[in-house]
Structure formats: C-alpha cells, structure tokens
Write a protein that holds these residues in place. Sequence first.
Motif: not given
Length: 148
Positions: A52-58
Amino acid sequence: MPYARISRKEQIALLINDVETLSPDSGIKAKQINDDQHTCHYDSDIKAKQIIAAIRLRPIGEFNLLIGMLVHPDHRGKGIGHQVLNGIADKLLSNETYLFALPHLVGFYQNHGFSQDIQAPNDIQQLFDKYTSQDKDLVMMGYIQINN
C-alpha cells in the motif's frame, strides 16, 4: 519510487495489506513491517499487489536521506502517508535526516517536523545540487523536531 538497487544499509518500511487482494472499498487491513517485532527478512515473499505504501531511508555518510516515499494511487487521500511517516518517527533524527520534496508536498512534510530553514551538510547539499541540476524541481528539507 527510486529504481536504484537497494543497499543492505538502507532501511525500508512497507505498509502492506494482510489480505491477498486490495479493494479500495473494503477498508485497509494493513500492518507495518519495519519495527523490531515485524522485521521482514530480505527474501520475504511480499507480492507487489500487497504493498500500500513504502518509504526508504538511505544513509549518506553519518546522515539519512528519506527517499522513495510512495502511496499506491488507490489509497491516496486516506492519511496513509501520515501513517507511514508516524510509523518511522523513531528513525528520524533531528539535524540528521533530510529529504528532497516535490514542491506541492512541502506542507505535508512540515506537518511531520521537516523544515526548509536548514543548513544541510556538504554530502546532502552536493546530492541535492546534482538532482536539481537535472531540472528536477525539488525543495530540500531537514527534520528539526520530534512530531508529537
């Protein structure tokens, strides 16, 4: 969503639907799987239609760059973006987490403790300059407070 290969050093949060099929009318039955109790192994079998949703911390040096926040078009306008950012709030560090926002999303990120009034470290500034030199209209923001 950025299409670059995901590094093992990156942190990714997904909001997934627990049922096999997504239906906008059925209500969302989802769980977040990036906390200590729901860590997802890298070879887990999550199907794209469940996301449904995604987020990345690089990680960028000693800082973090929030990239790739995405909410499935069928689920936008339901507060899911807020839910995802609230779900990773403990990963956001004041003066250490940055993002490059699309101009129409600045207010959204401000509601979660990000500000345009920041002095970015050199590594983050250079990356921002690289992106904006490619005619990308972006606003650099930094996390400055804990959202209550």
